[in-house]
Design a protein around this motif. Structure first.
Motif, PDB file in Angstrom:
ATOM      1  N   ALA A 101      50.748  33.522  22.960  1.00 17.31           N
ATOM      2  CA  ALA A 101      50.502  33.810  24.368  1.00 17.31           C
ATOM      3  C   ALA A 101      49.187  33.165  24.804  1.00 17.31           C
ATOM      4  O   ALA A 101      48.130  33.477  24.247  1.00 17.31           O
ATOM      5  N   LEU A 102      49.257  32.267  25.787  1.00 17.16           N
ATOM      6  CA  LEU A 102      48.083  31.564  26.287  1.00 17.16           C
ATOM      7  C   LEU A 102      48.001  31.737  27.794  1.00 17.16           C
ATOM      8  O   LEU A 102      49.003  31.617  28.496  1.00 17.16           O
ATOM      9  N   PRO A 103      46.808  32.028  28.337  1.00 19.15           N
ATOM     10  CA  PRO A 103      46.688  32.178  29.790  1.00 19.15           C
ATOM     11  C   PRO A 103      46.759  30.826  30.494  1.00 19.15           C
ATOM     12  O   PRO A 103      46.375  29.800  29.931  1.00 19.15           O
ATOM     13  N   LEU A 104      47.252  30.824  31.724  1.00 18.48           N
ATOM     14  CA  LEU A 104      47.215  29.612  32.527  1.00 18.48           C
ATOM     15  C   LEU A 104      45.765  29.218  32.793  1.00 18.48           C
ATOM     16  O   LEU A 104      44.884  30.091  32.886  1.00 18.48           O
ATOM     17  N   PRO A 105      45.492  27.939  32.930  1.00 17.84           N
ATOM     18  CA  PRO A 105      44.119  27.502  33.232  1.00 17.84           C
ATOM     19  C   PRO A 105      43.587  28.175  34.494  1.00 17.84           C
ATOM     20  O   PRO A 105      44.279  28.244  35.512  1.00 17.84           O
ATOM     21  N   GLY A 106      42.383  28.681  34.404  1.00 18.30           N
ATOM     22  CA  GLY A 106      41.732  29.297  35.554  1.00 18.30           C
ATOM     23  C   GLY A 106      42.147  30.727  35.824  1.00 18.30           C
ATOM     24  O   GLY A 106      41.613  31.367  36.745  1.00 18.30           O
ATOM     25  N   LEU A 107      43.080  31.272  35.034  1.00 21.37           N
ATOM     26  CA  LEU A 107      43.594  32.614  35.320  1.00 21.37           C
ATOM     27  C   LEU A 107      42.506  33.683  35.221  1.00 21.37           C
ATOM     28  O   LEU A 107      42.357  34.515  36.122  1.00 21.37           O
ATOM     29  N   LEU A 108      41.766  33.691  34.122  1.00 19.68           N
ATOM     30  CA  LEU A 108      40.795  34.759  33.906  1.00 19.68           C
ATOM     31  C   LEU A 108      39.732  34.774  34.999  1.00 19.68           C
ATOM     32  O   LEU A 108      39.334  35.839  35.484  1.00 19.68           O
ATOM     33  N   HIS A 109      39.293  33.604  35.408  1.00 22.14           N
ATOM     34  CA  HIS A 109      38.308  33.522  36.491  1.00 22.14           C
ATOM     35  C   HIS A 109      38.907  34.077  37.780  1.00 22.14           C
ATOM     36  O   HIS A 109      38.242  34.831  38.523  1.00 22.14           O
ATOM     37  N   PHE A 110      40.173  33.748  38.054  1.00 19.64           N
ATOM     38  CA  PHE A 110      40.822  34.229  39.273  1.00 19.64           C
ATOM     39  C   PHE A 110      41.005  35.744  39.236  1.00 19.64           C
ATOM     40  O   PHE A 110      40.781  36.433  40.240  1.00 19.64           O
ATOM     41  N   LEU A 111      41.419  36.278  38.094  1.00 21.32           N
ATOM     42  CA  LEU A 111      41.574  37.730  37.977  1.00 21.32           C
ATOM     43  C   LEU A 111      40.246  38.447  38.203  1.00 21.32           C
ATOM     44  O   LEU A 111      40.192  39.498  38.853  1.00 21.32           O
ATOM     45  N   ASN A 112      39.170  37.878  37.691  1.00 21.71           N
ATOM     46  CA  ASN A 112      37.856  38.476  37.906  1.00 21.71           C
ATOM     47  C   ASN A 112      37.478  38.436  39.389  1.00 21.71           C
ATOM     48  O   ASN A 112      36.892  39.390  39.914  1.00 21.71           O
ATOM     49  N   ASP A 113      37.815  37.338  40.059  1.00 22.07           N
ATOM     50  CA  ASP A 113      37.556  37.236  41.493  1.00 22.07           C
ATOM     51  C   ASP A 113      38.358  38.288  42.261  1.00 22.07           C
ATOM     52  O   ASP A 113      37.848  38.916  43.200  1.00 22.07           O
ATOM     53  N   CYS A 114      39.622  38.471  41.868  1.00 19.68           N
ATOM     54  CA  CYS A 114      40.464  39.475  42.515  1.00 19.68           C
ATOM     55  C   CYS A 114      39.867  40.869  42.342  1.00 19.68           C
ATOM     56  O   CYS A 114      39.811  41.664  43.293  1.00 19.68           O
ATOM     57  N   ALA A 115      39.434  41.169  41.135  1.00 18.94           N
ATOM     58  CA  ALA A 115      38.840  42.474  40.862  1.00 18.94           C
ATOM     59  C   ALA A 115      37.562  42.676  41.669  1.00 18.94           C
ATOM     60  O   ALA A 115      37.303  43.763  42.195  1.00 18.94           O
ATOM     61  N   ALA A 116      36.768  41.609  41.783  1.00 20.62           N
ATOM     62  CA  ALA A 116      35.516  41.693  42.542  1.00 20.62           C
ATOM     63  C   ALA A 116      35.782  41.944  44.025  1.00 20.62           C
ATOM     64  O   ALA A 116      34.962  42.567  44.708  1.00 20.62           O
ATOM     65  N   GLN A 117      36.937  41.469  44.503  1.00 25.69           N
ATOM     66  CA  GLN A 117      37.314  41.688  45.906  1.00 25.69           C
ATOM     67  C   GLN A 117      37.924  43.069  46.125  1.00 25.69           C
ATOM     68  O   GLN A 117      38.218  43.445  47.264  1.00 25.69           O
ATOM     69  N   GLY A 118      38.136  43.812  45.039  1.00 26.92           N
ATOM     70  CA  GLY A 118      38.727  45.138  45.158  1.00 26.92           C
ATOM     71  C   GLY A 118      40.225  45.136  45.377  1.00 26.92           C
ATOM     72  O   GLY A 118      40.799  46.133  45.850  1.00 26.92           O
ATOM     73  N   LEU A 119      40.879  44.034  45.018  1.00 23.73           N
ATOM     74  CA  LEU A 119      42.324  43.931  45.201  1.00 23.73           C
ATOM     75  C   LEU A 119      43.070  44.744  44.147  1.00 23.73           C
ATOM     76  O   LEU A 119      42.709  44.747  42.969  1.00 23.73           O
ATOM     77  N   ALA A 120      44.120  45.428  44.559  1.00 20.97           N
ATOM     78  CA  ALA A 120      45.026  46.073  43.613  1.00 20.97           C
ATOM     79  C   ALA A 120      45.946  44.990  43.044  1.00 20.97           C
ATOM     80  O   ALA A 120      46.367  44.086  43.769  1.00 20.97           O
TER      81      ALA A 120
ATOM     82  N   TRP B 253      48.384  41.015  24.330  1.00 24.75           N
ATOM     83  CA  TRP B 253      48.059  39.841  23.517  1.00 24.75           C
ATOM     84  C   TRP B 253      47.052  38.949  24.237  1.00 24.75           C
ATOM     85  O   TRP B 253      46.150  38.386  23.616  1.00 24.75           O
ATOM     86  N   LEU B 254      47.213  38.824  25.558  1.00 22.61           N
ATOM     87  CA  LEU B 254      46.313  37.991  26.347  1.00 22.61           C
ATOM     88  C   LEU B 254      44.972  38.669  26.607  1.00 22.61           C
ATOM     89  O   LEU B 254      44.014  38.017  27.020  1.00 22.61           O
ATOM     90  N   GLY B 255      44.931  39.988  26.425  1.00 20.53           N
ATOM     91  CA  GLY B 255      43.717  40.736  26.692  1.00 20.53           C
ATOM     92  C   GLY B 255      43.470  40.987  28.169  1.00 20.53           C
ATOM     93  O   GLY B 255      42.324  41.172  28.590  1.00 20.53           O
ATOM     94  N   ILE B 256      44.549  41.013  28.986  1.00 18.33           N
ATOM     95  CA  ILE B 256      44.375  41.155  30.431  1.00 18.33           C
ATOM     96  C   ILE B 256      45.085  42.392  30.996  1.00 18.33           C
ATOM     97  O   ILE B 256      45.135  42.569  32.212  1.00 18.33           O
ATOM     98  N   ARG B 257      45.604  43.267  30.127  1.00 16.48           N
ATOM     99  CA  ARG B 257      46.360  44.412  30.624  1.00 16.48           C
ATOM    100  C   ARG B 257      45.541  45.282  31.569  1.00 16.48           C
ATOM    101  O   ARG B 257      46.079  45.844  32.545  1.00 16.48           O
ATOM    102  N   SER B 258      44.243  45.395  31.349  1.00 16.42           N
ATOM    103  CA  SER B 258      43.416  46.315  32.126  1.00 16.42           C
ATOM    104  C   SER B 258      43.260  45.904  33.591  1.00 16.42           C
ATOM    105  O   SER B 258      42.849  46.716  34.427  1.00 16.42           O
ATOM    106  N   TYR B 259      43.582  44.664  33.916  1.00 15.95           N
ATOM    107  CA  TYR B 259      43.464  44.211  35.306  1.00 15.95           C
ATOM    108  C   TYR B 259      44.538  44.822  36.205  1.00 15.95           C
ATOM    109  O   TYR B 259      44.359  44.872  37.424  1.00 15.95           O
ATOM    110  N   PHE B 260      45.639  45.278  35.641  1.00 14.86           N
ATOM    111  CA  PHE B 260      46.809  45.639  36.430  1.00 14.86           C
ATOM    112  C   PHE B 260      47.030  47.146  36.468  1.00 14.86           C
ATOM    113  O   PHE B 260      47.069  47.816  35.434  1.00 14.86           O
TER     114      PHE B 260
END
Length: 272
Positions: A128-147, A165-172
């Motif tokens: 499992a590999l994240p798309l390029p730029g995904l983690l930065h975008f998810l952090n931006d979304c979280a910073a904006q307070g988006l659900a 596996w990607l380590g991103i479950r907590s964003y959702f």
């Protein structure tokens, strides 16, 4: 309300619904390897039973693109592997066994053997590999307070596993698999359920996906915007994928129902 900036316009939103495969994680490393293992086992199991499936037609079973060595290098974004449920995939392969002379029960047993082999391979390799730029975008979304939520044609338990596996479950705040609704994509059920769980109206949610089924789901649900992400996509008949790198080509050939088409998350941002 945050304003999402896309190349085709800006949209005020309070939530984003993400497809999983090909949108959050790279499709080919995960599902290409799974399909290779599955099809290899499928061919082998048929041979054990004195049957043969024509090799040139293997790619057409699940909608995969193969190089000269038979390795999967791409996929039809509107084909079974990208758009279908796991039950759809198993039914397609069971039907092939039945056509070759197996009983339906024998064919289902054969497919289950292949499924176990492919699933065990994934569990061991976890490709499992994240798309390029995904983690930065998810952090931006979280910073904006988006659900944020995931809406996927995969089953919920598998989706949860891949996100971990990607380590991103907590964003959702919600993960909606096709097993949670009566109808999957392109119908609106999963998007509507995700919005309900997030506590937002569909008209305030963006949908990001890599198939036109995602775009149709967004439109049917009344989402604020349907954003197609192409990466290095393949247009029909174009194994190299060069043409699909052009967003205009991708828009018309791959994602005709998208409001906006981007090649990567770097093309999306938020107004300050």
């Amino acid at each position: 309300m945050p304003e999402l900036i896309t190349p085709q316009g800006n949209h005020a939103i309070s939530a984003i619904l993400f497809d999983k495969d090909g949108t959050l994680l790279e499709f080919v490393p995960l599902w290409g390897s799974w399909a290779e293992c599955f099809l290899e086992q499928f061919t082998r199991q048929l041979e054990v039973r004195g049957l043969e499936f024509p090799a040139p037609y293997l790619a057409s079973l699940l909608g995969t693109i193969h190089n000269a060595e038979g390795k999967i290098t791409g996929y039809d974004r509107n084909g079974p592997l990208a758009m279908g449920t796991m039950s759809d995939l198993y039914a397609i392969l069971s039907w092939q066994g039945y056509l070759l002379g197996l009983s339906w029960a024998e064919s289902m047993e054969l497919v289950d053997i292949c499924r176990q082999e492919a699933d065990e391979m994934l569990e061991q390799n976890r490709p499992a590999l994240p798309l390029p730029g995904l983690l930065h975008f998810l952090n931006d979304c979280a910073a904006q307070g988006l659900a944020m939520a995931v809406v996927t044609a995969d089953e919920t338990a598998a989706a949860e596993k891949h996100l971990s596996w990607l380590g991103i479950r907590s964003y959702f705040s919600a993960v909606i698999g096709t097993d949670q609704t009566e109808r999957g994509k392109p119908f609106p059920d999963m998007a509507l359920l995700a919005c309900e769980q997030l506590g937002v109206q569909p008209s305030a949610a963006a949908v990001i996906g890599d198939t036109n089924g995602d775009m149709k789901m967004a439109k049917a649900a009344g989402a604020a915007v349907a954003i197609g992400i192409t990466g290095t996509a393949h247009t029909p008949g174009n194994a190299a994928g060069d043409d699909a790198a052009d967003p205009v080509t991708a828009r018309y050939y791959l994602l005709p129902d998208a409001d906006s088409v981007v090649q990567s998350y770097q093309e999306l941002s938020f107004s300050s």
